[in-house]
Design a protein around this motif. Sequence first.
Motif, PDB file in Angstrom:
ATOM      1  N   LYS A 119       0.924  -1.024   0.039  1.00 47.76           N
ATOM      2  CA  LYS A 119       0.150  -0.043  -0.103  1.00 47.76           C
ATOM      3  C   LYS A 119       0.799   1.414  -0.041  1.00 47.76           C
ATOM      4  O   LYS A 119       0.628   2.392  -0.566  1.00 47.76           O
ATOM      5  CB  LYS A 119      -0.926  -0.036   1.263  1.00 47.76           C
ATOM      6  CG  LYS A 119      -2.039   1.086   1.228  1.00 47.76           C
ATOM      7  CD  LYS A 119      -3.014   0.571   2.422  1.00 47.76           C
ATOM      8  CE  LYS A 119      -4.008   1.707   2.506  1.00 47.76           C
ATOM      9  NZ  LYS A 119      -5.004   1.720   3.548  1.00 47.76           N
ATOM     10  N   HIS A 120       2.147   1.115   0.561  1.00 42.66           N
ATOM     11  CA  HIS A 120       2.986   2.321   0.842  1.00 42.66           C
ATOM     12  C   HIS A 120       4.411   1.532   1.399  1.00 42.66           C
ATOM     13  O   HIS A 120       4.351   0.539   1.950  1.00 42.66           O
ATOM     14  CB  HIS A 120       2.680   3.370   1.357  1.00 42.66           C
ATOM     15  CG  HIS A 120       3.565   4.593   1.462  1.00 42.66           C
ATOM     16  ND1 HIS A 120       3.661   5.131   0.176  1.00 42.66           N
ATOM     17  CD2 HIS A 120       4.099   5.474   2.059  1.00 42.66           C
ATOM     18  CE1 HIS A 120       4.250   6.438   0.013  1.00 42.66           C
ATOM     19  NE2 HIS A 120       4.517   6.419   1.438  1.00 42.66           N
ATOM     20  N   ASN A 121       5.398   2.250   0.738  1.00 43.28           N
ATOM     21  CA  ASN A 121       6.741   1.710   1.499  1.00 43.28           C
ATOM     22  C   ASN A 121       7.668   2.878   1.869  1.00 43.28           C
ATOM     23  O   ASN A 121       7.314   3.976   1.081  1.00 43.28           O
ATOM     24  CB  ASN A 121       7.299   0.526   0.846  1.00 43.28           C
ATOM     25  CG  ASN A 121       7.851   0.937  -0.539  1.00 43.28           C
ATOM     26  OD1 ASN A 121       8.134   2.011  -0.965  1.00 43.28           O
ATOM     27  ND2 ASN A 121       7.744  -0.052  -1.359  1.00 43.28           N
ATOM     28  N   TYR A 122       8.641   2.565   2.819  1.00 41.98           N
ATOM     29  CA  TYR A 122       9.579   3.620   2.982  1.00 41.98           C
ATOM     30  C   TYR A 122      11.013   2.935   3.014  1.00 41.98           C
ATOM     31  O   TYR A 122      11.256   1.951   3.262  1.00 41.98           O
ATOM     32  CB  TYR A 122       9.429   4.048   4.600  1.00 41.98           C
ATOM     33  CG  TYR A 122       8.056   4.760   4.807  1.00 41.98           C
ATOM     34  CD1 TYR A 122       7.871   6.060   4.603  1.00 41.98           C
ATOM     35  CD2 TYR A 122       6.848   3.954   5.216  1.00 41.98           C
ATOM     36  CE1 TYR A 122       6.450   6.800   4.902  1.00 41.98           C
ATOM     37  CE2 TYR A 122       5.531   4.567   5.355  1.00 41.98           C
ATOM     38  CZ  TYR A 122       5.376   5.804   5.347  1.00 41.98           C
ATOM     39  OH  TYR A 122       4.220   6.534   5.512  1.00 41.98           O
ATOM     40  N   ARG A 161       8.228   8.877  13.027  1.00 41.25           N
ATOM     41  CA  ARG A 161       7.016   9.109  12.224  1.00 41.25           C
ATOM     42  C   ARG A 161       6.724   8.425  11.013  1.00 41.25           C
ATOM     43  O   ARG A 161       5.550   7.920  10.721  1.00 41.25           O
ATOM     44  CB  ARG A 161       7.447  10.440  11.453  1.00 41.25           C
ATOM     45  CG  ARG A 161       6.292  10.909  10.279  1.00 41.25           C
ATOM     46  CD  ARG A 161       6.954  12.162   9.389  1.00 41.25           C
ATOM     47  NE  ARG A 161       7.960  11.872   8.576  1.00 41.25           N
ATOM     48  CZ  ARG A 161       8.024  11.393   7.399  1.00 41.25           C
ATOM     49  NH1 ARG A 161       7.181  10.871   6.908  1.00 41.25           N
ATOM     50  NH2 ARG A 161       9.275  11.183   6.708  1.00 41.25           N
ATOM     51  N   ILE A 209      -1.302   3.675   8.031  1.00 41.75           N
ATOM     52  CA  ILE A 209      -1.903   3.250   6.626  1.00 41.75           C
ATOM     53  C   ILE A 209      -2.110   1.809   6.541  1.00 41.75           C
ATOM     54  O   ILE A 209      -3.083   1.310   5.753  1.00 41.75           O
ATOM     55  CB  ILE A 209      -0.607   3.610   5.581  1.00 41.75           C
ATOM     56  CG1 ILE A 209      -0.392   5.141   5.519  1.00 41.75           C
ATOM     57  CG2 ILE A 209      -0.829   3.203   4.020  1.00 41.75           C
ATOM     58  CD1 ILE A 209       0.829   5.535   4.758  1.00 41.75           C
ATOM     59  N   ARG A 242      -1.399  14.504   3.736  1.00 45.06           N
ATOM     60  CA  ARG A 242      -2.411  15.287   2.871  1.00 45.06           C
ATOM     61  C   ARG A 242      -2.643  14.306   1.812  1.00 45.06           C
ATOM     62  O   ARG A 242      -3.741  14.540   1.091  1.00 45.06           O
ATOM     63  CB  ARG A 242      -1.811  16.778   2.173  1.00 45.06           C
ATOM     64  CG  ARG A 242      -0.519  16.493   1.856  1.00 45.06           C
ATOM     65  CD  ARG A 242       0.351  17.868   1.519  1.00 45.06           C
ATOM     66  NE  ARG A 242       1.594  17.832   1.224  1.00 45.06           N
ATOM     67  CZ  ARG A 242       2.190  18.698   1.180  1.00 45.06           C
ATOM     68  NH1 ARG A 242       1.931  19.965   1.377  1.00 45.06           N
ATOM     69  NH2 ARG A 242       3.804  18.684   1.389  1.00 45.06           N
ATOM     70  N   GLY A 243      -1.931  13.376   1.556  1.00 44.68           N
ATOM     71  CA  GLY A 243      -2.173  12.398   0.363  1.00 44.68           C
ATOM     72  C   GLY A 243      -3.000  11.254   0.938  1.00 44.68           C
ATOM     73  O   GLY A 243      -3.134  10.239  -0.110  1.00 44.68           O
ATOM     74  N   TYR A 244      -3.637  10.998   2.142  1.00 46.17           N
ATOM     75  CA  TYR A 244      -4.132   9.826   2.534  1.00 46.17           C
ATOM     76  C   TYR A 244      -5.192  10.212   3.470  1.00 46.17           C
ATOM     77  O   TYR A 244      -4.872  10.437   4.443  1.00 46.17           O
ATOM     78  CB  TYR A 244      -3.139   8.888   3.051  1.00 46.17           C
ATOM     79  CG  TYR A 244      -3.660   7.583   3.576  1.00 46.17           C
ATOM     80  CD1 TYR A 244      -4.072   6.617   2.846  1.00 46.17           C
ATOM     81  CD2 TYR A 244      -3.923   7.499   5.097  1.00 46.17           C
ATOM     82  CE1 TYR A 244      -4.513   5.393   3.061  1.00 46.17           C
ATOM     83  CE2 TYR A 244      -4.445   6.171   5.332  1.00 46.17           C
ATOM     84  CZ  TYR A 244      -4.971   5.322   4.547  1.00 46.17           C
ATOM     85  OH  TYR A 244      -5.428   4.134   4.806  1.00 46.17           O
TER      86      TYR A 244
END
Lengths: 557, 171
Positions: A123-126, A136, A144, A177-179
């Motif tokens: 879904k997302h990664n870092y 954070r 998420i 802001r994007g989620y």
Amino acid sequence: MTGAQMVVEALKQEKVEVIFGYPGGAVLPLYDALYDAEIRHIMPRHEQGGIHAADGYARDTGKTGVCIATSGPGATNLVTGIANAYMDSVPLVALTGQVPLHLIGTDAFQEADITGITMPITKHNYLVKDVKEIPRMIKEAFYIASTGRPGPVLIDFPRDILAAEGFFKYPERVEMRGYKPTYSGHGGQINRAMRVIKEARRPVICAGGGVLISGAQQELLQLSEIAQIPVTNTLMGLGSFPRSHPLSLGMLGMHGTVYANYAVTQSDLFIGVGMRFDDRVTGKLEQFVPGAKVIHIDIDPAEIGKNIPVNVPIVGDIKRVLTQMIKKAQKCDSGEWISRIDQWKQEFPLCYDCAEKELKPQYVIEQISKITGGNAIIATDVGQHQMWTAQYFSFEKPRTIISSGGLGTMGYGLPAAIGAQIGCPDETVFLIAGDGSIQMNSQELATAVFNKLPIKVAIINNRYLGMVRQWQELFYERRYSSTSLEFGPDFVKLAEAYGAVGIRITTAEEVVPALERAMEIKDKPVIMDFLVVSEENVYPMVPPASPIDQILRGGGK
Amino acid sequence: MKHVLAVIVENKPGVLTRVAGLFSRRGFNIDSIAVGETEVPELSRMTILVEGDENTIEQVIKQLNKLVDVVKISNLTNESTVNRELALIKVKAEPHMRAELTQLAETFRAKIVDVSLDSLIVEVTGDVEKLKAFELLLRHFGIQELARTGKISLMRGVKYIKMNGEGRKNG
């Protein structure tokens, strides 16, 4: 505080109770920090086992599963598990080690670009590049993973970042802001939906995995009963509506019940709830629900209109949307429709031929259903046994099926059952596996035995990769290319080698006594090797790319 | 049909890969993509030209919206917009052809930005059609190299994309 200590502290803040992880060079600092931490750590025997266990844990508890792997091969061994969780919308946070920052891009020992590799399946990664970012990123990752349409999130930690010192302050809130997922259904759309429902004469609800994720089974039951609408389930949605309920149609689609597929095809209103019109559900898309209006409720707006046109789209959390709908629900004029469906149920029940002395796979699953009263968590692998489980186990309660739906991952079952049993230690956990699938992660028997998990493993052993063989029989002139498993191991000895209990069952009379014995064992896994007939097929079956009312019913009585 | 999307994204490493990867994974076709910082330094703007019918574009927009780093998407296809693209074209030019090329360039309000013994570089700005027409003409002289930026678009008049407004975003 070091980066690694920050990770552990952040996991505590997220109330993580158990981690499924496998150590290695790049995560040494993290494992050093875990040594003193009061978080339960389960070590699988393969990273793939670890992530599937975290997935099974997440499915039965509803909590976010957490797994750890080292850089390079450790991380790439997670890939199947990540894709599996992504397809089935399972909340997972995967923490991977990475080579030190200055070595990234140099093809260093055990380096793999895991954020690049997993971009399309997370879904997302870092990739953490500064120790200050750790709090954070972990906060965001859990947020998420578990909100909106859940899914896996991966965080990649270079080893030097884990060792670096920094100041730890865990953020209280997440601001991205994007989620921003949508939870409440649009009032106007809900009114439109209720008008359409009121006018319907032949309505059907199709409840998918989204109902379970949202915890909306009570609301689903209420809406169905108030409006008098029959309910069919996708594989992922089994357990969201009690199978024994008179309005239940069981599963639909390729191996769905005849009456579910007839009802869906002849419906004048199809209400898709937390499901995504997968090809195994719809069959030939152009002929799916030809005469029906479609209401589609899902939290992911991208699912609406993706595969079929929708008359009334509702984006939102299923539980909230159904609650909004129940307030306005009235009884539909569906009496005639329900009696027609009841006739189909009489005429085309699920059934199989059974000569005397034969051990049939369906019978084994019926007996498991009977002995547990549907009151058990059922993990499955992938293939024929999975479909028989979906058909013949009476799923009554939510979060009781732990099965790889979207990706269809063989080898998922055993580790997922381990995660499920760890998540729900007081529940009876069964794994229904095939003799093919169980061999894809059988090393995890060690994990199950070591952790004293009383998982009941039922191997439906037909000495074939049964589902592929079935397709070869039906569509490739019985040319059984590479589907025979006649040289399988002795599963009883395998169980014993790991310190588990092994039982071989070769006749129908032995089934119930074996299950009874298994139910009594509380401190170790039991492997039941059911030597079933070898060329049984899963019926009903809709041939691929056919409309779902064109059904092969097999030779059932 | 071609659609123009203005996609506001976080100005972070890897975001372009996420967007481009999504297009290839879902089988959408990008005609062109132009990326640059915006008036808000933490945000970048991608102008994406994508080919497809209404349903495809709806899916493109919904799938892009699911990316956490995508902040806002505006479909400019049916808006009144100012569109520009820039091309640098190195064209063969023997000394005796320079005058003709210079004249052509003037007609297209293009600029000659570099001259060598047997070639020159022309810079031309405009909408896609104008650039095409100019390129076709220059082919007669022999194009040695060509680089284009991809299209960028802004809405005409009072309308504008609010960076911190409540963009429709969903998980």
